[in-house]
Design a protein around this motif. Structure first.
Motif, short mmCIF file in Angstrom:
data_model
loop_
_atom_site.label_atom_id
_atom_site.label_comp_id
_atom_site.label_asym_id
_atom_site.label_seq_id
_atom_site.Cartn_x
_atom_site.Cartn_y
_atom_site.Cartn_z
N ARG A 103 40.08 31.16 42.98
CA ARG A 103 40.07 32.55 43.39
C ARG A 103 40.72 33.48 42.37
NH1 ARG A 103 43.08 32.83 48.90
NH2 ARG A 103 42.88 35.09 48.58
N MET A 104 41.55 32.92 41.51
CA MET A 104 42.31 33.75 40.58
C MET A 104 41.40 34.50 39.60
SD MET A 104 45.59 31.34 39.68
CE MET A 104 46.26 32.62 38.61
N ILE A 105 40.22 33.93 39.31
CA ILE A 105 39.37 34.57 38.32
C ILE A 105 38.66 35.82 38.86
CG2 ILE A 105 38.98 32.44 37.06
CD1 ILE A 105 36.30 32.16 38.34
N VAL A 106 38.72 36.04 40.18
CA VAL A 106 38.08 37.23 40.76
C VAL A 106 39.04 38.08 41.57
CG1 VAL A 106 35.73 36.34 40.77
CG2 VAL A 106 37.24 35.83 42.69
N GLU A 107 40.29 37.70 41.65
CA GLU A 107 41.26 38.53 42.38
C GLU A 107 41.62 39.75 41.55
OE1 GLU A 107 43.74 35.65 45.34
OE2 GLU A 107 44.36 35.66 43.24
N ARG A 140 28.00 37.61 41.01
CA ARG A 140 27.81 36.38 40.25
C ARG A 140 29.15 35.79 39.83
NH1 ARG A 140 23.09 39.21 38.75
NH2 ARG A 140 24.18 40.37 37.13
N GLU A 141 30.11 36.65 39.52
CA GLU A 141 31.46 36.15 39.20
C GLU A 141 32.09 35.48 40.43
OE1 GLU A 141 33.33 39.72 37.95
OE2 GLU A 141 32.65 39.56 35.86
N ILE A 142 31.88 36.08 41.59
CA ILE A 142 32.42 35.51 42.82
C ILE A 142 31.76 34.16 43.11
CG2 ILE A 142 32.46 35.81 45.33
CD1 ILE A 142 32.94 38.79 44.85
N ALA A 143 30.44 34.08 42.90
CA ALA A 143 29.74 32.81 43.11
C ALA A 143 30.30 31.72 42.21
CB ALA A 143 28.25 32.99 42.87
N GLU A 144 30.60 32.08 40.97
CA GLU A 144 31.19 31.10 40.05
C GLU A 144 32.58 30.69 40.51
OE1 GLU A 144 32.30 30.60 35.28
OE2 GLU A 144 31.52 32.50 36.05
N ALA A 145 33.36 31.65 41.01
CA ALA A 145 34.70 31.33 41.49
C ALA A 145 34.64 30.37 42.68
CB ALA A 145 35.43 32.62 41.88
#
Length: 394
Positions: free
Chosen positions: A75-79, A64-69
């Motif tokens: 991309r920085m919010i899930v790297e 879900r975090e990746i979907a939001e990113a």
């Protein structure tokens, strides 16, 4: 999807807030001792189930975090990405490709590049959705396979436990509840213990009546809102009492019933003229009474002392079934409720079948303001809202 962590009830409030009448129920110690023993095994199995589902919960949160990113193109919010994970590797590649396409569009303003970006975005969204669907299906299969266990955990959820009974059961079991029962009194964080079964009955809680909101459709096609709810708990017996409009299909009612509804509404100044639904004021009661706590054979909901009660409803004890009932109200009872008169539930039994075993009062904090707001809504705005939302509630 939420994990099945069971956190015990821990609120201790003055007895005056949830009054009990009479002695401790005669079977209370027996019932609570057996609950504590049985819950050791049940909670141990729930802890295992929690561990099985923990990676699924973690994975779902990550997706879900990746979907939001992806939606934010950030991309920085899930790297960093986990390159060994196929889905994350695809998402990482999408970010790289999409950034290059974005740069090309800045240089060329080519609409074909925009179309390519949009197609890539839809493709990666589908990849993420498929991954989420897969883990949800797996979680659902695990939960379905453990339906009986989850149902058995109901009486353990938030319960107050008898320490000695738990420790006795823990001689042949292990788990979080065993570890915490062995701690000094007051040191347990996730479970509440008492040293004697009778002491369960001393722990009481009440909550103010909730502020009612207008009727509104819910996701399952019913009508939500339009109610205020009071709550009381003594030991492991929790009771909720709602005050709300009750909707019934007119075609399923007799002329006598319809006339009774109209008379109550007229007395309260409620004008409802719906083509398919009849409406009246009602209580809805729910109580965690799967088995008698004493000798009771029936329950009575009432105003006033049980020796001279103004009875609202009476129903039989039904083992293995929580107490639940919808109770249409007369105008006089609505007036008393609005005035703040407290409502009580009393268990009746004894040798002659007519003796009060115990009583619990639903607290009346905020009762008058909440009832007034709801009755004013029913008399003014509810008819218009109901004309837009015609589907009745269960």
């Amino acid at each position: 999807m939420n994990r099945l962590t069971l956190v015990a009830f821990t609120t201790l409030l003055p007895a005056s807030l949830a009054a009990q009448v009479g002695a401790v129920p005669s079977r209370l110690v027996e019932v609570e001792t057996e609950r504590s023993r049985a819950c050791v095994s049940t909670l141990g199995q729930i802890a295992v189930l929690d561990r099985v589902l923990a990676p699924v919960v973690t994975r779902g949160t990550r997706l879900r975090e990746i979907a939001e990113a992806v939606a934010l193109e950030d991309r920085m919010i899930v790297e960093p990405f986990e390159s060994s994970d196929e889905t994350e590797a695809l998402v990482q590649n999408w970010f790289t490709t999409d950034a290059a396409l974005a740069q090309r569009y800045v240089m060329s303003e080519d609409s074909g590049v925009l179309a390519e970006r949009q197609a890539g975005r839809e493709t990666i969204k589908a990849v993420i959705t498929e991954a989420l669907t897969t883990i949800q299906q797996y979680a659902d299969s695990v939960l379905t396979a453990n339906t009986s266990l989850i149902q058995a955990a109901g009486p353990c959820d938030g319960a107050i436990f008898v320490r000695g009974a738990v420790l006795s059961a823990c001689e042949d079991a292990s788990g979080p509840i065993c570890e915490q029962a062995a701690l000094p009194a007051g040191a347990a964080e996730d479970f509440r213990f008492v040293d004697a079964g009778e002491s369960v009955w001393e722990i009481q809680e009440t909550r103010p009546w909730t502020v009612p909101s207008p009727l509104q459709p819910t996701e399952d096609g019913q009508l939500g809102g339009g109610r205020t709810i009071g709550y009381a708990r003594v030991g492991n017996l929790a009771i909720s009492l709602s005050f709300s409009p009750l909707f019934r299909e007119r075609e399923q009612m007799s002329e006598v019933e319809l006339a009774r509804y109209d008379a109550v509404n007229d007395s309260l100044g409620i004008a409802i003229d719906h083509p398919t639904l009849a409406v009246t004021t009602a209580f809805g009661i729910r109580a965690a009474l799967n088995e008698p706590l004493g000798t009771e054979t029936r329950y009575v909901l009432h105003f006033d002392d049980i020796n001279v009660p103004d009875i609202l409803w009476s129903g039989p004890v039904e083992s293995s079934t929580p107490l639940e009932a919808a109770i249409p109200l007369g105008a006089a009872h609505v007036v008393r409720f609005r005035a703040g008169d407290p409502v009580m539930l009393t268990a009746i039994g004894g040798t002659d079948g007519n003796e009060p075993e115990y009583s619990i009062m639903i607290g009346n904090v905020n009762q008058t303001p909440a009832a007034t707001v709801l009755l004013n809504y029913m008399a003014t705005q509810m008819a218009d809202d109901l004309s837009r939302f015609e589907q009745p509630r269960d």
